[in-house]
Design an enzyme around this catalytic site. Structure first.
Site, PDB file in Angstrom:
ATOM      1  N   ASP A  38     -19.615 -21.663 -15.903  1.00  7.04           N
ATOM      2  CA  ASP A  38     -18.998 -20.491 -15.287  1.00  7.04           C
ATOM      3  C   ASP A  38     -17.692 -20.147 -16.001  1.00  7.04           C
ATOM      4  O   ASP A  38     -16.754 -20.950 -16.000  1.00  7.04           O
ATOM      5  CB  ASP A  38     -18.727 -20.788 -13.803  1.00  7.04           C
ATOM      6  CG  ASP A  38     -18.554 -19.538 -12.972  1.00  7.04           C
ATOM      7  OD1 ASP A  38     -18.658 -18.435 -13.521  1.00  7.04           O
ATOM      8  OD2 ASP A  38     -18.324 -19.676 -11.761  1.00  7.04           O
ATOM      9  N   ASP A  39     -17.633 -18.977 -16.639  1.00  4.46           N
ATOM     10  CA  ASP A  39     -16.400 -18.476 -17.272  1.00  4.46           C
ATOM     11  C   ASP A  39     -15.994 -19.240 -18.526  1.00  4.46           C
ATOM     12  O   ASP A  39     -14.822 -19.194 -18.921  1.00  4.46           O
ATOM     13  CB  ASP A  39     -15.217 -18.509 -16.299  1.00  4.46           C
ATOM     14  CG  ASP A  39     -15.306 -17.460 -15.198  1.00  4.46           C
ATOM     15  OD1 ASP A  39     -16.399 -16.913 -14.985  1.00  4.46           O
ATOM     16  OD2 ASP A  39     -14.287 -17.191 -14.556  1.00  4.46           O
ATOM     17  N   CYS A  78     -19.812 -12.479 -12.997  1.00  6.05           N
ATOM     18  CA  CYS A  78     -20.766 -13.519 -12.589  1.00  6.05           C
ATOM     19  C   CYS A  78     -22.058 -12.978 -11.984  1.00  6.05           C
ATOM     20  O   CYS A  78     -23.153 -13.243 -12.487  1.00  6.05           O
ATOM     21  CB  CYS A  78     -20.097 -14.467 -11.586  1.00  6.05           C
ATOM     22  SG  CYS A  78     -18.609 -15.276 -12.194  1.00  6.05           S
ATOM     23  N   LYS A 137     -23.853 -23.386  -8.549  1.00  5.02           N
ATOM     24  CA  LYS A 137     -23.446 -22.052  -8.098  1.00  5.02           C
ATOM     25  C   LYS A 137     -24.636 -21.098  -8.062  1.00  5.02           C
ATOM     26  O   LYS A 137     -25.409 -21.003  -8.999  1.00  5.02           O
ATOM     27  CB  LYS A 137     -22.366 -21.518  -9.043  1.00  5.02           C
ATOM     28  CG  LYS A 137     -22.022 -20.051  -8.817  1.00  5.02           C
ATOM     29  CD  LYS A 137     -20.885 -19.611  -9.706  1.00  5.02           C
ATOM     30  CE  LYS A 137     -20.676 -18.107  -9.658  1.00  5.02           C
ATOM     31  NZ  LYS A 137     -19.472 -17.671 -10.385  1.00  5.02           N
ATOM     32  N   HIS A 139     -24.417 -17.467  -6.051  1.00 11.42           N
ATOM     33  CA  HIS A 139     -23.706 -16.181  -6.119  1.00 11.42           C
ATOM     34  C   HIS A 139     -24.643 -14.987  -6.231  1.00 11.42           C
ATOM     35  O   HIS A 139     -24.323 -13.979  -6.870  1.00 11.42           O
ATOM     36  CB  HIS A 139     -22.709 -16.186  -7.278  1.00 11.42           C
ATOM     37  CG  HIS A 139     -21.509 -15.328  -7.000  1.00 11.42           C
ATOM     38  ND1 HIS A 139     -20.521 -15.083  -7.930  1.00 11.42           N
ATOM     39  CD2 HIS A 139     -21.142 -14.626  -5.889  1.00 11.42           C
ATOM     40  CE1 HIS A 139     -19.591 -14.284  -7.419  1.00 11.42           C
ATOM     41  NE2 HIS A 139     -19.946 -14.000  -6.172  1.00 11.42           N
ATOM     42  N   HIS A 293     -14.496 -22.383 -13.777  1.00 13.65           N
ATOM     43  CA  HIS A 293     -13.938 -21.244 -13.040  1.00 13.65           C
ATOM     44  C   HIS A 293     -12.668 -21.686 -12.304  1.00 13.65           C
ATOM     45  O   HIS A 293     -12.602 -22.799 -11.793  1.00 13.65           O
ATOM     46  CB  HIS A 293     -14.988 -20.753 -12.035  1.00 13.65           C
ATOM     47  CG  HIS A 293     -14.740 -19.415 -11.437  1.00 13.65           C
ATOM     48  ND1 HIS A 293     -13.706 -19.165 -10.562  1.00 13.65           N
ATOM     49  CD2 HIS A 293     -15.408 -18.245 -11.566  1.00 13.65           C
ATOM     50  CE1 HIS A 293     -13.750 -17.903 -10.176  1.00 13.65           C
ATOM     51  NE2 HIS A 293     -14.779 -17.317 -10.780  1.00 13.65           N
ATOM     52  N   ASP A 345     -22.038 -17.842 -18.418  1.00 11.14           N
ATOM     53  CA  ASP A 345     -22.493 -16.572 -17.843  1.00 11.14           C
ATOM     54  C   ASP A 345     -21.802 -15.371 -18.479  1.00 11.14           C
ATOM     55  O   ASP A 345     -22.317 -14.259 -18.439  1.00 11.14           O
ATOM     56  CB  ASP A 345     -22.340 -16.557 -16.308  1.00 11.14           C
ATOM     57  CG  ASP A 345     -20.928 -16.874 -15.839  1.00 11.14           C
ATOM     58  OD1 ASP A 345     -20.060 -17.195 -16.674  1.00 11.14           O
ATOM     59  OD2 ASP A 345     -20.687 -16.830 -14.623  1.00 11.14           O
ATOM     60  N   HIS A 346     -20.615 -15.575 -19.053  1.00 12.26           N
ATOM     61  CA  HIS A 346     -19.886 -14.517 -19.767  1.00 12.26           C
ATOM     62  C   HIS A 346     -18.666 -15.149 -20.418  1.00 12.26           C
ATOM     63  O   HIS A 346     -18.528 -16.379 -20.435  1.00 12.26           O
ATOM     64  CB  HIS A 346     -19.474 -13.376 -18.834  1.00 12.26           C
ATOM     65  CG  HIS A 346     -18.831 -13.818 -17.574  1.00 12.26           C
ATOM     66  ND1 HIS A 346     -17.601 -14.422 -17.535  1.00 12.26           N
ATOM     67  CD2 HIS A 346     -19.271 -13.795 -16.283  1.00 12.26           C
ATOM     68  CE1 HIS A 346     -17.297 -14.735 -16.291  1.00 12.26           C
ATOM     69  NE2 HIS A 346     -18.296 -14.384 -15.504  1.00 12.26           N
ATOM     70  N   LYS A 370     -13.534 -11.835 -19.837  1.00  8.09           N
ATOM     71  CA  LYS A 370     -14.246 -11.596 -18.577  1.00  8.09           C
ATOM     72  C   LYS A 370     -13.839 -10.253 -17.976  1.00  8.09           C
ATOM     73  O   LYS A 370     -12.665  -9.889 -17.941  1.00  8.09           O
ATOM     74  CB  LYS A 370     -13.927 -12.718 -17.598  1.00  8.09           C
ATOM     75  CG  LYS A 370     -14.560 -12.554 -16.226  1.00  8.09           C
ATOM     76  CD  LYS A 370     -14.227 -13.726 -15.322  1.00  8.09           C
ATOM     77  CE  LYS A 370     -14.852 -13.565 -13.938  1.00  8.09           C
ATOM     78  NZ  LYS A 370     -14.591 -14.724 -13.063  1.00  8.09           N
TER      79      LYS A 370
END
Length: 584
Positions: A38-39, A78, A137, A139, A293, A345-346, A370
């Site tokens: 994540d991130d 996300c 996660k 989301h 994150h 994810d990014h 992001k």
């Protein structure tokens, strides 16, 4: 006949003596482990050029597999990015987009979520006999009409097992105070409520039957006391910590609020346990990290171990978790039967900081981060794929690929079929990974910020160039900055973006940092590229069918949708620790 009977008997003896037989029968259907961080910034990994942070396990994955250097997420936030990853489709097709400021699901009290008519790769693999798990996660939403319906639970999207966080990490989740006092108090208050309720019901029945003579005001006072106790208890827990920072196992809430520091370790144990239970295969494990994150919950074992503060510590802890999963695959004898994929994810969150201390990732040479759907730093992500014996080790691919490619690739390796009743934007990566073709099947990739198309990349079939056309770009704040520090996330439209006419043009094979826009004077093909991309945009837009925007029309907080592990509003519990609330 005697020879045939002897042959059959010997065959059965071989099966009984060979414990690996069941896995070998599934050689054409590999186990699949997908790891999404994540991130994570692409510049945070050793295999992508970082020489100040230790990521030996991820680097090992790169040496043993294929490294995708031009790997792109379908969104820079996300929720939409993960929706595209699961479905192989741009998030605007499923409605996992917004025309407003919020571009992710903002609370577990929102009825927004991935529509049920979307097909995920877990749906496809389940039909091919796979056992499937989502750990970490999610989301993608949770409830629709009540706090218990769990209409957007992973079970509705092809997953057999879920352990993790239905929402996402937010600042209130960590550092987490001790829960012991709160849980103990709730036990007493909940017991008090139960006793007063029983007393009120008993007295009401006794009065109605004429057994006792009491004023109704006494009974009404008891009922009012119950409501006031519940109201004041709920009012004392207005922080999202109590309603969004929680963990679930299958349908049950195990921690509310969660102890974020230990969540990652429990998730790794759950992942290893799932692989062990299903080691005969085939299985799909999606391990969706809470790392890296903000607020970066990190165990004391890793605090202070990096050169980059808390963020670096968190990255290195994440890498150790990758190592534990890879080691478990080896220990179970599944290495050659398992396709492993690793990504983010990014891009990293540039605006995440406390004072001058950076809490977000580094996107290397790429501009932006992001929340910026056009600039490369928001959408360029690491891509690593290992499948020993089927994919070459140490290969590096510079061709444009996408997170959406995972969907059709898994369909291909499992023997499944992608849906024929909808547009699938991803492409099967196996021919490119195995060297059967040298060119990506993606001629165009479209980069959205919510519902707004910010940029398009074009990789002509007869050229090595990768053209990038920007129709709008965010305005960085304050002036001179390289991110949107005043708004935390860059905006998609309005007066905080610049509309370009003519559009900005870059050849990102020559200018990957997008530092010097090309013009008619500096690029002879300027008009040809701009017109070709404009034609592709028109064709693409004609394929977009109108659907409900989940992240704008349904993205609001609803008190009655907030999940609760007990009887609302007495919702504190910790079944992972030594203390557990009554009714949890």
């Amino acid at each position: 006949m005697k020879l045939r009977s002897l042959f059959i008997a010997l065959s059965w003896i071989c099966v009984l003596l060979n414990p690996c037989q069941s896995q070998e029968e599934h050689d054409d259907k590999p186990n699949i482990v997908l790891m999404m961080v994540d991130d994570l910034g692409i510049g945070d990994l050793g295999c992508f050029g970082n020489d100040t942070m230790r990521t030996p396990n991820i680097d090992r994955l790169a040496r043993e597999g294929v490294q995708l250097n031009h790997h792109i997420s379908a969104a820079s936030m996300c929720t939409p990015s993960r929706a595209a990853f699961l479905t192989g489709r741009y998030p605007i097709r499923s409605g996992m987009v917004s025309s407003l400021v919020d571009r992710v699901i903002i609370t577990l009290g929102a009825p927004a979520g991935l529509p049920h008519n979307e097909t995920t790769f877990a749906d496809l693999l389940k039909k091919q006999g796979y056992s499937t798990a989502m750990i970490g996660k999610w989301h993608q939403g949770l409830n629709c009409q009540s706090r218990h319906d769990q209409c957007h639970h992973p079970y509705h999207y092809g997953f057999d097992y879920f352990y993790g966080m239905p929402f996402t990490l937010i600042d209130p989740c960590w550092p987490d105070p001790s829960r012991d006092t709160e849980l103990a108090i709730e036990n007493k208050i909940w017991l008090c409520v139960q006793l007063v309720t029983i007393a009120a019901l008993t007295l009401t029945l006794a009065k109605l039957s004429g057994l006792i003579c009491l004023p109704w005001s006494l009974i009404l006072s008891m009922i009012l006391f119950i409501f006031l106790l519940g109201y004041f208890w709920f009012s004392s827990y207005t922080s999202p910590l109590y309603w969004d920072c929680l963990l679930m196992r299958e349908h049950d809430i195990t921690e509310q609020p969660m102890k974020a520091e230990r969540a990652g370790s429990i998730m790794v144990k759950e992942a290893i346990s799932f692989m062990e239970r299903h080691r005969k295969g085939p299985f799909l494990l999606v391990f969706s990290f809470l790392h890296v994150h903000v607020p970066l919950p990190t165990t004391t074992e890793f605090i202070g171990t990096s050169k980059h503060g808390l963020y670096g510590d968190n990255v290195q802890e994440m890498d150790s978790m990758v190592g534990k999963i890879l080691n478990a695959i080896d220990d179970f004898g599944l290495r050659n039967h398992t396709l492993v994929y690793f990504t983010s994810d990014h891009g990293g969150h540039l605006e995440a900081r406390v004072g001058h201390s950076q809490l977000g990732g580094w996107n290397g040479i790429y501009k932006g981060g992001k929340g910026m759907a056009g600039w490369e730093g928001g959408i360029r992500v690491p891509g690593l794929i290992r499948w020993p014996g089927r994919l070459p080790a140490g290969k590096v691919i510079e061709e444009p690929t996408s997170l959406m490619d995972v969907f059709p690739t898994l369909a291909a390796v499992s023997g499944g079929m992608v849906p024929q009743d909808r547009v699938i934007d991803g492409r099967n990566l196996m021919p490119l990974l195995q060297g059967e073709v040298q060119r990506s099947e993606h001629e165009f990739l479209f980069h959205y910020c919510g519902v707004f198309l910010h940029a398009v990349r074009w990789h002509p079939k007869n050229s090595e160039a990768v053209w990038k056309v920007h129709y709008m770009t965010p305005i960085f704040q304050p002036p001179g900055a390289q991110a949107c520090f005043e708004t935390t996330y860059c905006r998609c439209s309005g007066n905080l973006v610049t509309y370009h006419d003519p559009p900005l043009l870059f050849d990102i094979t020559k200018d990957p940092s997008e530092s010097t826009p090309l013009t008619r004077d500096t690029e002879p093909l300027f008009d040809v590229v701009i017109q070709t991309v404009a034609n592709a945009v028109r064709e693409h837009e004609e394929s977009i069918l109108p659907v409900q925007q989940q992240l704008s029309e349904l993205n609001y907080d609803n008190l009655w949708l907030k999940p609760c592990c007990g009887v609302f509003p007495f919702c504190l519990c910790d079944t992972e620790g030594s203390t557990s609330a009554v009714g949890a």
